[in-house]
Design an enzyme around this catalytic site. Sequence first.
Site, mmCIF file in Angstrom:
data_model
loop_
_atom_site.group_PDB
_atom_site.id
_atom_site.type_symbol
_atom_site.label_atom_id
_atom_site.label_comp_id
_atom_site.label_asym_id
_atom_site.label_seq_id
_atom_site.Cartn_x
_atom_site.Cartn_y
_atom_site.Cartn_z
ATOM 1 N N LYS A 74 29.158 39.311 35.936
ATOM 2 C CA LYS A 74 29.425 39.758 37.685
ATOM 3 C C LYS A 74 31.082 38.910 38.220
ATOM 4 C CE LYS A 74 28.844 41.654 42.757
ATOM 5 N NZ LYS A 74 27.624 41.436 43.386
ATOM 6 N N SER A 150 27.351 46.180 44.872
ATOM 7 C CA SER A 150 28.276 46.409 44.715
ATOM 8 C C SER A 150 28.607 45.153 43.141
ATOM 9 C CB SER A 150 29.258 44.786 45.715
ATOM 10 O OG SER A 150 27.948 43.844 45.217
ATOM 11 N N SER A 174 22.856 44.948 45.563
ATOM 12 C CA SER A 174 23.692 45.000 44.899
ATOM 13 C C SER A 174 23.641 44.750 43.542
ATOM 14 C CB SER A 174 24.996 44.143 45.411
ATOM 15 O OG SER A 174 26.184 44.260 46.304
#
Length: 457
Positions: A74, A150, A174
């Site tokens: 990420k 996310s 997330s």
Amino acid sequence: MKTVEIIEGIASGRTSARDVCEEALATIGATDGLINAFTCRTVERARAEADAIDVRRARGEVLPPLAGLPYAVKNLFDIEGVTTLAGSKINRTLPPARADAVLVQRLKAAGAVLLGGLNMDEFAYGFTTENTHYGPTRNPHDTGRIAGGSSGGSGAAIAAGQVPLSLGSDTNGSIRVPASLCGVWGLKPTFGRLSRRGTYPFVHSIDHLGPLADSVEGLALAYDAMQGPDPLDPGCSASRIQPSVPVLSQGIAGLRIGVLGGWFRDNAGPAARAAVDVAALTLGASEVVMWPDAEIGRAAAFVITASEGGCLHLDDLRIRPQDFEPLSVDRFISGVLQPVAWYLRAQRFRRVYRDKVNALFRDWDILIAPATPISAPAIGTEWIEVNGTRHPCRPAMGLLTQPVSFAGCPVVAAPTWPGENDGMPIGVQLIAAPWNESLCLRAGKVLQDTGIARLKC
């Protein structure tokens, strides 16, 4: 090839780390124009790391546990020489990172090969990865649907077969939400278990980091490689390494396993309930357990998230609010404007809440719950309906994850595929008491071995 096959193939010489790397890069090149999981590709670094593994094997060295395994992170993880975007436009002006994040360093030491950075909601504030700066990440099982967030790029990259392993963050769900919606494995460790040094923060008092993978073995191998104290991270309270791989196949005999009811049943749609029912039957769980104060815990998590997240970005909110994306700027501003008394009250409640949750595990080893209320909705969906109640789509994706992460418990999200669900996956949460990740992983291994939880690539 799955994680274990890749590692064994490289170790045995049936394939090379460079060949595996090139195949992964080719897959990314062929698929990411549609999926939009990656925001950067570290091609030269990946080839150099793969070649180094092949040199070590040629010398007859004992290879590290993840030797040659491709992965991506990420884009809130620092990658040396790359600007840490955290899904934002604002961070584009920051200088490149001078060093890798600690978890990236540990995966490199374990032999994994980094292929790049992954898309996410801006500053991790969202559950859908409908990023207006970098475009939405699309669900590989139906590209008209969201990948979740996310850590949406982290889930989609695995589901698309681009990489077998990725890293994400989980404040309110997330890791677990994209794992559920993309049909991959995810692990949110105990709060404080893994170092967060070298990552862009969201909510310091709730942020967790962890892996997503193509298999339970992949989760366990990556998790073990990343464990370890970090005296330079005040949020890392782990004092020792507790390996999960050696106990992964011990099964669930003797474990007390229950099914969460109440909030976790009322806010789960038919497919989510069906997924839990099948998992519970497989794991021999029949008794319904009530999680204390789930709704209040979720509300308190919202207050703390908005307050800490907003205050972190206060300077930019004052001088360049137009550079935030529309989906997050209003929430950041409202968080800054919250009375401090709300924040303090939420933190005081959290201490009591943790004690109540931990008390559950005097009687139970593992608790089962859905990971998301529904499977992935279409990109752009504003509202969803769950059991006759209408919810705003984006926050509702965390209905079932927020109460759990607020308590800091470890969770494995296991990918299941209920019938009559348009061929889409939905995840099941396997929850244990703090510092008992291995129990979650063992239960996940049983679901994997029986074919209940699996990937479809």
